[in-house]
Scaffold this motif. Structure first.
Motif, PDB file in Angstrom:
ATOM      1  N   THR A  89       0.803  -1.219   0.000  1.00  0.00           N
ATOM      2  CA  THR A  89       0.000   0.000   0.000  1.00  0.00           C
ATOM      3  C   THR A  89       0.837   1.272   0.000  1.00  0.00           C
ATOM      4  O   THR A  89       0.358   2.334  -0.401  1.00  0.00           O
ATOM      5  CB  THR A  89      -0.941   0.025   1.227  1.00  0.00           C
ATOM      6  N   ASP A  90       2.076   1.165   0.459  1.00  0.00           N
ATOM      7  CA  ASP A  90       2.974   2.320   0.452  1.00  0.00           C
ATOM      8  C   ASP A  90       3.535   2.468  -0.962  1.00  0.00           C
ATOM      9  O   ASP A  90       4.309   1.631  -1.432  1.00  0.00           O
ATOM     10  CB  ASP A  90       4.099   2.109   1.471  1.00  0.00           C
ATOM     11  N   LEU A  91       3.146   3.524  -1.638  1.00  0.00           N
ATOM     12  CA  LEU A  91       3.515   3.679  -3.044  1.00  0.00           C
ATOM     13  C   LEU A  91       5.016   3.799  -3.247  1.00  0.00           C
ATOM     14  O   LEU A  91       5.559   3.305  -4.239  1.00  0.00           O
ATOM     15  CB  LEU A  91       2.812   4.899  -3.635  1.00  0.00           C
ATOM     16  N   SER A  92       5.708   4.454  -2.327  1.00  0.00           N
ATOM     17  CA  SER A  92       7.146   4.589  -2.445  1.00  0.00           C
ATOM     18  C   SER A  92       7.833   3.225  -2.328  1.00  0.00           C
ATOM     19  O   SER A  92       8.743   2.903  -3.096  1.00  0.00           O
ATOM     20  CB  SER A  92       7.679   5.547  -1.371  1.00  0.00           C
ATOM     21  N   VAL A  93       7.396   2.419  -1.368  1.00  0.00           N
ATOM     22  CA  VAL A  93       7.951   1.078  -1.196  1.00  0.00           C
ATOM     23  C   VAL A  93       7.662   0.225  -2.429  1.00  0.00           C
ATOM     24  O   VAL A  93       8.509  -0.544  -2.888  1.00  0.00           O
ATOM     25  CB  VAL A  93       7.377   0.412   0.077  1.00  0.00           C
ATOM     26  N   ARG A  94       6.454   0.365  -2.960  1.00  0.00           N
ATOM     27  CA  ARG A  94       6.092  -0.425  -4.143  1.00  0.00           C
ATOM     28  C   ARG A  94       6.984  -0.084  -5.330  1.00  0.00           C
ATOM     29  O   ARG A  94       7.506  -0.973  -6.008  1.00  0.00           O
ATOM     30  CB  ARG A  94       4.628  -0.181  -4.515  1.00  0.00           C
ATOM     31  N   GLU A  95       7.166   1.210  -5.571  1.00  0.00           N
ATOM     32  CA  GLU A  95       7.993   1.620  -6.701  1.00  0.00           C
ATOM     33  C   GLU A  95       9.441   1.183  -6.516  1.00  0.00           C
ATOM     34  O   GLU A  95      10.103   0.748  -7.461  1.00  0.00           O
ATOM     35  CB  GLU A  95       7.929   3.142  -6.874  1.00  0.00           C
ATOM     36  N   ARG A  96       9.940   1.287  -5.306  1.00  0.00           N
ATOM     37  CA  ARG A  96      11.326   0.872  -5.035  1.00  0.00           C
ATOM     38  C   ARG A  96      11.477  -0.636  -5.225  1.00  0.00           C
ATOM     39  O   ARG A  96      12.491  -1.109  -5.758  1.00  0.00           O
ATOM     40  CB  ARG A  96      11.719   1.275  -3.612  1.00  0.00           C
ATOM     41  N   SER A  97      10.470  -1.399  -4.827  1.00  0.00           N
ATOM     42  CA  SER A  97      10.519  -2.858  -4.979  1.00  0.00           C
ATOM     43  C   SER A  97      10.518  -3.249  -6.448  1.00  0.00           C
ATOM     44  O   SER A  97      11.210  -4.194  -6.854  1.00  0.00           O
ATOM     45  CB  SER A  97       9.330  -3.501  -4.261  1.00  0.00           C
ATOM     46  N   ILE A  98       9.760  -2.531  -7.258  1.00  0.00           N
ATOM     47  CA  ILE A  98       9.752  -2.799  -8.699  1.00  0.00           C
ATOM     48  C   ILE A  98      11.126  -2.485  -9.290  1.00  0.00           C
ATOM     49  O   ILE A  98      11.658  -3.246 -10.114  1.00  0.00           O
ATOM     50  CB  ILE A  98       8.651  -1.982  -9.393  1.00  0.00           C
ATOM     51  N   ASP A  99      11.719  -1.375  -8.850  1.00  0.00           N
ATOM     52  CA  ASP A  99      13.059  -1.036  -9.338  1.00  0.00           C
ATOM     53  C   ASP A  99      14.085  -2.080  -8.894  1.00  0.00           C
ATOM     54  O   ASP A  99      15.027  -2.394  -9.636  1.00  0.00           O
ATOM     55  CB  ASP A  99      13.468   0.354  -8.847  1.00  0.00           C
ATOM     56  N   MET A 100      13.931  -2.613  -7.687  1.00  0.00           N
ATOM     57  CA  MET A 100      14.847  -3.659  -7.232  1.00  0.00           C
ATOM     58  C   MET A 100      14.677  -4.932  -8.054  1.00  0.00           C
ATOM     59  O   MET A 100      15.647  -5.650  -8.302  1.00  0.00           O
ATOM     60  CB  MET A 100      14.607  -3.962  -5.750  1.00  0.00           C
ATOM     61  N   LEU A 101      13.462  -5.223  -8.481  1.00  0.00           N
ATOM     62  CA  LEU A 101      13.222  -6.370  -9.347  1.00  0.00           C
ATOM     63  C   LEU A 101      13.983  -6.200 -10.661  1.00  0.00           C
ATOM     64  O   LEU A 101      14.623  -7.135 -11.159  1.00  0.00           O
ATOM     65  CB  LEU A 101      11.716  -6.499  -9.605  1.00  0.00           C
ATOM     66  N   LYS A 102      13.941  -5.002 -11.199  1.00  0.00           N
ATOM     67  CA  LYS A 102      14.677  -4.717 -12.432  1.00  0.00           C
ATOM     68  C   LYS A 102      16.189  -4.772 -12.186  1.00  0.00           C
ATOM     69  O   LYS A 102      16.948  -5.316 -12.993  1.00  0.00           O
ATOM     70  CB  LYS A 102      14.280  -3.330 -12.958  1.00  0.00           C
ATOM     71  N   TRP A 103      16.607  -4.202 -11.068  1.00  0.00           N
ATOM     72  CA  TRP A 103      18.031  -4.173 -10.704  1.00  0.00           C
ATOM     73  C   TRP A 103      18.579  -5.600 -10.622  1.00  0.00           C
ATOM     74  O   TRP A 103      19.642  -5.902 -11.166  1.00  0.00           O
ATOM     75  CB  TRP A 103      18.169  -3.463  -9.365  1.00  0.00           C
ATOM     76  N   ASN A 104      17.841  -6.461  -9.944  1.00  0.00           N
ATOM     77  CA  ASN A 104      18.284  -7.847  -9.780  1.00  0.00           C
ATOM     78  C   ASN A 104      18.302  -8.592 -11.108  1.00  0.00           C
ATOM     79  O   ASN A 104      19.187  -9.424 -11.347  1.00  0.00           O
ATOM     80  CB  ASN A 104      17.386  -8.570  -8.779  1.00  0.00           C
ATOM     81  N   TRP A 105      17.325  -8.309 -11.968  1.00  0.00           N
ATOM     82  CA  TRP A 105      17.319  -8.945 -13.293  1.00  0.00           C
ATOM     83  C   TRP A 105      18.597  -8.587 -14.042  1.00  0.00           C
ATOM     84  O   TRP A 105      19.231  -9.457 -14.662  1.00  0.00           O
ATOM     85  CB  TRP A 105      16.098  -8.487 -14.089  1.00  0.00           C
ATOM     86  N   LEU A 106      18.980  -7.335 -14.002  1.00  0.00           N
ATOM     87  CA  LEU A 106      20.190  -6.891 -14.697  1.00  0.00           C
ATOM     88  C   LEU A 106      21.429  -7.579 -14.140  1.00  0.00           C
ATOM     89  O   LEU A 106      22.306  -8.019 -14.903  1.00  0.00           O
ATOM     90  CB  LEU A 106      20.330  -5.374 -14.578  1.00  0.00           C
TER      91      LEU A 106
END
Length: 287
Positions: free
Chosen positions: A212-229
């Protein structure tokens, strides 16, 4: 494809927890581009083409408002300058060919936009532009870069489908591009669209979407991308793939470097608040 041993061994490591960054996005690109081949430069520039698309939409909005076709001061540029994008718009309006450095898909989109033809494909013009970009990215000869953009298309489509389902909205016009994931999202009635087993990040993305925390959600999505790379460049040692991935991660880190948690949350809340009452669909789709 070159072997960039000295360039890559000289890179400083970065993380999302850094309190300072060794480069800006622009300084990094200015440093490496003169030292790599022309073909690899084109690949590296693709890492920042999101800014070209964003800037193009901004200029088209200014055109519609009858304003001068200039970017706002301090706007991040991608592979193209504001002048090149403005020139593209003017070329389409005049029925003339555009700058040879401007991708064909952008010319096509501007033509569709000016003639209101994009609405036959998607709900939002930004989605049509992204769809054309992903189609363009499939023609890239580098397999890693193609996979990166396929991953992004699938991730964004799944997020759109999850949001639409939560709000009981039709998916028509919200899923962009083609491929197995896009087709499953459009046609499957299963709870997971039949993707939980075939898409490795599906379950994690589902958990992120519940945040529900939008900042946490966006950061988690970026971490998903970061880890994929990180995972997908593990066996690329001194090649352009490593430079491409570093530039994308640097861009992610630079955005978060400007925002602490409180400021990030405030920004997202402000964005959503400003959009209330302006659309008839959930604000997640306006991102």
């Amino acid at each position: 494809m070159g072997n960039y041993y000295y360039l890559i061994t000289g890179l400083q490591d970065i993380s999302l927890e850094d309190d300072r960054l060794p480069y800006s996005v622009d300084s990094f690109r200015e440093e490496i581009c003169p030292s790599i081949s022309a073909g690899d430069r084109q690949l590296v520039n693709l890492a920042l083409e999101q800014y070209d698309r964003r800037n193009l939409m901004y200029l088209l909005a200014r055109l519609k408002a009858g304003e001068e076709l200039v970017l706002e001061e301090g706007a991040q540029e991608g592979a193209l300058t504001g002048e090149q994008l403005a020139g593209l718009i003017e070329a389409v309006r005049a029925g003339e060919p555009s700058d040879k450095d401007v991708p064909e898909y952008m010319y096509r989109f501007v033509s569709e936009y000016l003639h209101d033809e994009w609405q036959a494909f998607t709900t939002f013009p930004e989605d049509r532009l992204s769809s054309l970009f992903y189609e363009h990215a499939k023609s890239v000869r580098n397999g890693f870069v193609r996979d990166w953009f396929r991953f992004n298309q699938d991730l964004n489509n799944i997020l759109a489908a999850m949001t639409a389902r939560r709000h009981s909205l039709p998916l028509q016009g919200l899923i962009i591009g083609d491929g197995e994931v896009a087709e499953a999202l459009r046609t499957s009635g299963a709870k997971d669209w039949g993707l939980a087993q075939s898409v490795g990040f599906f379950e994690r993305l589902a958990r992120i979407q519940e945040e529900t925390d939008l900042s946490v959600r966006e950061r988690s999505i970026d971490m998903l991308k970061w880890n994929w790379l990180e995972e997908n460049t593990f066996f690329h040692y001194f090649t352009v793939e490593k430079l491409f991935a570093f530039l994308v991660r640097l861009d992610i880190a630079a955005r978060w470097f400007k925002l602490d948690k409180a400021k990030g949350q405030e920004m997202f809340r402000s964005l959503i608040g400003s959009l209330k009452g302006e659309v008839t669909v959930p604000q997640e789709f306006e991102n």
